[in-house]
Scaffold this motif. Structure first.
Motif, PDB file in Angstrom:
ATOM      1  N   LYS A 211       0.860  -1.221   0.027  1.00  0.00           N
ATOM      2  CA  LYS A 211      -0.211  -0.111  -0.289  1.00  0.00           C
ATOM      3  C   LYS A 211       0.759   1.213   0.047  1.00  0.00           C
ATOM      4  O   LYS A 211       1.723   1.356   0.973  1.00  0.00           O
ATOM      5  N   VAL A 212       0.867   1.951  -1.121  1.00  0.00           N
ATOM      6  CA  VAL A 212       1.403   3.298  -1.215  1.00  0.00           C
ATOM      7  C   VAL A 212       1.002   4.489  -0.693  1.00  0.00           C
ATOM      8  O   VAL A 212      -0.207   4.737  -1.055  1.00  0.00           O
ATOM      9  N   LYS A 213       1.655   5.261   0.287  1.00  0.00           N
ATOM     10  CA  LYS A 213       1.122   6.494   0.877  1.00  0.00           C
ATOM     11  C   LYS A 213       1.270   7.559  -0.292  1.00  0.00           C
ATOM     12  O   LYS A 213       0.104   8.147  -0.570  1.00  0.00           O
ATOM     13  N   SER A 214       2.301   7.700  -0.927  1.00  0.00           N
ATOM     14  CA  SER A 214       2.612   8.613  -1.872  1.00  0.00           C
ATOM     15  C   SER A 214       3.791   8.170  -2.868  1.00  0.00           C
ATOM     16  O   SER A 214       4.618   7.563  -2.450  1.00  0.00           O
ATOM     17  N   GLY A 215       3.759   8.590  -3.999  1.00  0.00           N
ATOM     18  CA  GLY A 215       4.735   8.227  -5.062  1.00  0.00           C
ATOM     19  C   GLY A 215       4.466   8.332  -6.525  1.00  0.00           C
ATOM     20  O   GLY A 215       2.958   7.919  -6.684  1.00  0.00           O
ATOM     21  N   GLU A 216       5.171   8.763  -7.330  1.00  0.00           N
ATOM     22  CA  GLU A 216       4.825   9.039  -8.777  1.00  0.00           C
ATOM     23  C   GLU A 216       5.977   8.307  -9.541  1.00  0.00           C
ATOM     24  O   GLU A 216       7.107   8.528  -9.313  1.00  0.00           O
ATOM     25  N   ALA A 217       5.478   7.660 -10.513  1.00  0.00           N
ATOM     26  CA  ALA A 217       6.508   6.670 -11.352  1.00  0.00           C
ATOM     27  C   ALA A 217       5.529   6.173 -12.556  1.00  0.00           C
ATOM     28  O   ALA A 217       4.322   6.625 -12.614  1.00  0.00           O
ATOM     29  N   GLU A 218       6.271   5.891 -13.737  1.00  0.00           N
ATOM     30  CA  GLU A 218       5.634   5.443 -14.959  1.00  0.00           C
ATOM     31  C   GLU A 218       5.124   3.904 -14.392  1.00  0.00           C
ATOM     32  O   GLU A 218       5.924   3.058 -13.964  1.00  0.00           O
ATOM     33  N   GLY A 219       3.633   3.724 -14.449  1.00  0.00           N
ATOM     34  CA  GLY A 219       3.060   2.485 -13.999  1.00  0.00           C
ATOM     35  C   GLY A 219       1.884   2.307 -14.785  1.00  0.00           C
ATOM     36  O   GLY A 219       1.539   2.904 -15.743  1.00  0.00           O
ATOM     37  N   VAL A 220       1.329   0.900 -14.384  1.00  0.00           N
ATOM     38  CA  VAL A 220       0.051   0.783 -15.298  1.00  0.00           C
ATOM     39  C   VAL A 220      -0.893   0.009 -14.148  1.00  0.00           C
ATOM     40  O   VAL A 220      -0.538  -0.607 -13.110  1.00  0.00           O
ATOM     41  N   ARG A 221      -2.135  -0.072 -14.505  1.00  0.00           N
ATOM     42  CA  ARG A 221      -2.962  -0.867 -14.030  1.00  0.00           C
ATOM     43  C   ARG A 221      -3.654  -2.011 -14.743  1.00  0.00           C
ATOM     44  O   ARG A 221      -3.994  -1.590 -15.911  1.00  0.00           O
ATOM     45  N   CYS A 222      -3.357  -3.074 -14.501  1.00  0.00           N
ATOM     46  CA  CYS A 222      -3.711  -4.421 -15.293  1.00  0.00           C
ATOM     47  C   CYS A 222      -4.887  -5.135 -14.755  1.00  0.00           C
ATOM     48  O   CYS A 222      -4.466  -5.755 -13.839  1.00  0.00           O
ATOM     49  N   GLY A 223      -6.074  -5.024 -15.131  1.00  0.00           N
ATOM     50  CA  GLY A 223      -7.016  -5.544 -14.253  1.00  0.00           C
ATOM     51  C   GLY A 223      -7.290  -5.058 -12.906  1.00  0.00           C
ATOM     52  O   GLY A 223      -7.550  -3.640 -12.833  1.00  0.00           O
ATOM     53  N   ASN A 224      -7.214  -5.607 -11.952  1.00  0.00           N
ATOM     54  CA  ASN A 224      -7.066  -5.102 -10.422  1.00  0.00           C
ATOM     55  C   ASN A 224      -5.703  -5.017  -9.671  1.00  0.00           C
ATOM     56  O   ASN A 224      -5.694  -4.702  -8.860  1.00  0.00           O
ATOM     57  N   LYS A 225      -4.636  -5.063 -10.522  1.00  0.00           N
ATOM     58  CA  LYS A 225      -3.490  -4.836 -10.244  1.00  0.00           C
ATOM     59  C   LYS A 225      -2.539  -3.663 -10.903  1.00  0.00           C
ATOM     60  O   LYS A 225      -2.581  -3.349 -11.916  1.00  0.00           O
ATOM     61  N   HIS A 226      -2.026  -2.889  -9.707  1.00  0.00           N
ATOM     62  CA  HIS A 226      -1.156  -1.773 -10.053  1.00  0.00           C
ATOM     63  C   HIS A 226       0.348  -2.105 -10.161  1.00  0.00           C
ATOM     64  O   HIS A 226       0.749  -2.917  -9.079  1.00  0.00           O
TER      65      HIS A 226
END
Length: 230
Positions: A211-226
């Motif tokens: 569980k991330v409190k705060s953070g930015e980066a290049e990411g994706v959400r695939c289905g229910n997964k980040h």
């Protein structure tokens, strides 16, 4: 939307040698981005040193599909600082070496889920590899269980999200998740096959989400997964 290739890789054990070790052979919990590129190059049948620029252009994310742990072994190597018959026969002092291996903490086999920018040729290569797939070293062979194509949503702000797999150590995360800090990991090959700038990552070795409190980066959400790209 971002089209990704998803591959499940399994094996008995793995060893991803830390680039800053010398006489000891310590291992990361998961393959660095450079090692992932090597895996893609191997299944594609590419020659050594021929693929750095091409495969560096792709994005990669990785997660543990099984709970992982490290095993530590000690071995005595021949002392070859001075070359003679006695040394080669093991007469006299030997050199103690420490080695780390990654294995599943539950079950017989470990597994990784690999996400990468979709490429049709690479998809076909994983379905029919040109060279055997190794989890770090040549003797630690792995195999491919699944190859699929995923339609994922691009995400940059991961604040408040539950993230699977490796994520930057610069993120602020909530307490309660079992994670390891893997520091000094290479992202790309520089000139002369040097590792270049090293990066630090959090990695949930039990395969759970962080569980991330705060953070930015290049990411994706695939289905229910980040997930976050390495």
């Amino acid at each position: 939307m971002k089209k990704l290739l998803y591959v499940e890789i399994y094996g008995r054990m793995a060893h991803f040698r830390k680039v800053f070790t010398n006489s000891t052979s310590l291992s990361y919990y998961f393959p660095p981005r450079t090692t992932v590129m090597g895996i893609v190059a191997a299944v594609s049948g590419k020659e050594r040193d021929s693929y750095y620029k091409e495969l560096d252009a792709l994005d990669y994310a990785i997660e543990a599909l099984t709970p992982l742990k490290k095993l530590v072994f000690g071995e005595n190597y021949l002392d070859t600082d001075s070359v003679n018959v006695k040394k080669f026969r093991g007469v006299g002092n030997r050199v103690p070496i420490t080695k780390e291996f990654i294995v599943a903490s539950k079950g017989d086999f470990l597994g990784y889920g690999l996400y990468m920018t979709y490429n049709k040729e690479i998809e076909e290569a994983f379905k029919s590899p040109k060279y055997p797939l190794a989890l770090g070293t040549a003797e630690m062979l792995g195999w491919i269980e699944k190859v699929s194509v995923e339609e994922c949503e691009e995400v940059k702000d991961l604040s408040g999200k539950s993230v699977y797999g490796a994520l930057p150590a610069s993120f602020s995360v909530e307490a309660g998740t079992v994670i390891t800090l893997e520091y000094g990991m290479p992202r790309r090959f520089e000139e002369g096959r040097m590792s270049g700038k090293l990066h630090n990552y959090f990695f949930p070795s039990d395969g759970s989400a962080v569980k991330v409190k705060s953070g930015e980066a290049e990411g994706v959400r695939c289905g229910n997964k980040h997930l976050v790209f390495l």
